[in-house]
Design an enzyme around this catalytic site. Structure first.
Site, PDB file in Angstrom:
ATOM      1  N   ASP A   1       3.918  -5.257  -3.888  1.00 29.12           N
ATOM      2  CA  ASP A   1       4.851  -5.272  -5.012  1.00 29.12           C
ATOM      3  C   ASP A   1       6.173  -6.024  -4.809  1.00 29.12           C
ATOM      4  OD1 ASP A   1       2.872  -3.432  -5.604  1.00 29.12           O
ATOM      5  OD2 ASP A   1       4.236  -1.870  -6.273  1.00 29.12           O
TER       6      ASP A   1
ATOM      7  N   GLU B   1       2.095   6.239   4.209  1.00 32.24           N
ATOM      8  CA  GLU B   1       1.666   5.095   3.399  1.00 32.24           C
ATOM      9  C   GLU B   1       1.811   3.798   4.204  1.00 32.24           C
ATOM     10  OE1 GLU B   1       3.955   4.820  -0.197  1.00 32.24           O
ATOM     11  OE2 GLU B   1       2.703   3.234  -1.059  1.00 32.24           O
TER      12      GLU B   1
HETATM   13  C1  DGY Z   1       4.012   1.623  -7.779  1.00 34.76           C
HETATM   14  O1  DGY Z   1       4.163   2.365  -8.745  1.00 34.76           O
HETATM   15  O2  DGY Z   1       4.834   1.498  -6.866  1.00 34.76           O
HETATM   16  C2  DGY Z   1       2.780   0.909  -7.624  1.00 34.76           C
HETATM   17  O3  DGY Z   1       2.716   0.196  -6.447  1.00 34.76           O
HETATM   18  C3  DGY Z   1       2.521   0.003  -8.789  1.00 34.76           C
HETATM   19  O4  DGY Z   1       1.193  -0.259  -8.690  1.00 34.76           O
END
Ligand code: DGY
Length: 426
Positions: free
Chosen positions: A164, A393
């Site tokens: 992201d 994560e």
């Molecule tokens: C988030 O909400 O951070 C996700 O990575 C979007 O897919």
């Protein structure tokens, strides 16, 4: 920790996030089904419960759009702990979904689960049902995201990449405005440390793009050309190319010749076009900004993950050499951004931390290419990270600090997969 203890712990994490027919990445932060999380988590399930692994991928593909797109989130049940929820996306699906996609790992996952299946009859039935859907998704990519037929697809939203807030998007992202976005309240920062997450400025642009695409009725024949953000990511394309190749080989074995032939053509065109993303100075692949036509000078994991595709042997050797250089500047491979680059942030999502799913795909690509030298180090680092800091994560590549969400499905799935698939002398 003993191998069996680690596997037991990982299975517990997966069980806790199992919602019956799909898994959530982690409770709280991500309360729905995410596309590539599911496909990679299925690999972990397949090691101890094959029917459950197939169900995970079946559920994902049950929400494929009519044009072939497989959405990045499926909002199975309402949860106001997440933003942006279905009311922001407004895709008007029977079960709400987002309107963008994510890395198409499902084709690879299906082929791998099929290849080592103990229940061959089930595997054949499932693969026969799933391959046409996955193939339609791959064709959608080249139709909707490569309208000029370059052989490489563009991302229209950073969330599609799965990475992201990578440094890769920073320059192109300045072209995405923030005017008219309106007020909103982020929910991610109530579940995870804000220092590990994207910034508010980035969130405004994420939401601007969602609103823009929504204003176009989520019509994929319009989105590509209308998007101020069009970036070609070598890692994403590598996943798509590898998936096409795996689908081609499996379709051939299952006597599905048309899918096999069409998939092979897509994979071959993709491999040839990847060469335009190679950067000799850095010794890795780079993203391309399709709007300007220029390579993006950002030494990220996207250009390393390219080795997941069947790239030429000398390029795979180049990636292996690049990994050796990266190993000198971190304690744990593979940092998602070069630690010697000024933008590196060890704790912040995709601007530095290590992600086990990426490590797994890179190691797999190196093995396939006959470049084993760095594999033991990469896989060993995965185990050390989990032993030190648990099933987070992602992790800081220098300190091993656990980041983002805890108790994470795909991290657990990768540990199960890695411990079953790689031989550790220790
Ligand atoms: C988030 O909400 O951070 C996700 O990575 C979007 O897919």
């Amino acid at each position: 920790m003993q191998k069996h203890e680690m596997i037991a712990h990982a299975r517990q994490v997966m069980a806790d996030n199992d919602r019956g027919t799909y898994t959530v990445p982690t409770h709280g932060l991500y309360p729905f089904q995410w596309n590539w999380d599911s496909a990679l988590s299925a690999l972990g399930f397949a090691q101890f419960d094959e029917p459950r692994a197939w169900t995970e991928i079946e559920t994902l593909l049950a929400h494929q759009w009519e044009d072939g797109m497989v959405p990045h989130i499926i909002f199975h049940t309402p949860d106001d702990g997440y933003f942006p929820g279905p009311e922001v996306w407004g895709t008007e699906r029977p079960v709400p979904t987002t309107g963008i996609t994510q890395p198409p790992v499902a084709g690879f996952a299906v082929a791998r689960i099929h290849a080592r299946a103990r229940d061959k009859a089930l595997a054949d039935t499932q693969a026969r049902a799933l391959l046409p859907r996955i193939h339609a998704w791959h064709q959608w990519f080249y139709r909707a995201r490569d309208p000029k037929g370059t052989g490489l697809v563009a991302l229209l939203h950073p969330w599609e990449s799965g990475r992201d807030n990578s440094v890769d998007w920073d320059a192109a992202f300045t072209r995405v405005p923030t005017e008219g976005v309106g007020e909103f309240t982020r929910r991610d920062t109530t579940h995870a440390n804000p220092a590990h997450r994207p910034t508010d400025e980035q969130y405004k642009r994420y939401i601007w793009l969602v609103k823009k695409f929504r204003s176009l009725g989520w019509d994929n024949s319009k989105l590509h050309d209308a998007s101020p953000f069009q970036v070609v990511d070598p890692g994403f394309n590598a996943i798509l190319i590898r998936a096409c190749q795996e689908v081609a080989e499996l379709a051939e074995r299952l006597d599905m010749p048309q899918i096999a032939a069409e998939s092979r053509v897509m994979a071959e065109a993709g491999v040839a076009a990847m060469e335009t993303l190679w950067n000799e100075d850095l010794g890795q692949y780079l993203c391309l900004d399709r709007t300007t036509g220029a390579q993006i000078d950002s030494p990220s994991i996207g250009g390393i993950l390219a080795v997941f595709a069947p790239i030429p042997k000398h390029r795979a050797a180049g990636i292996s050499a690049r990994l050796k250089v990266l190993a000198e500047s971190c304690e744990y491979l593979i940092p998602s951004h070069d630690p010697t680059a000024p933008e590196f942030e060890g704790l912040r999502y995709w601007r530095g931390p290590v992600w086990l799913i990426v490590n797994y795909m890179v190691a797999d690509g190196l093995a396939r290419a006959g470049e084993p030298e760095m594999i033991g180090r990469i896989m060993g680092d995965c185990l050390r990270l989990i032993e030190t800091s648990g099933f987070a994560e992602y992790h800081d590549p220098i300190t091993a600090d656990p980041c983002g969400g805890a108790h994470f499905t795909w991290t657990a799935a990768m540990i199960i997969e890695i411990l079953h698939s790689y031989d550790f002398a220790a």
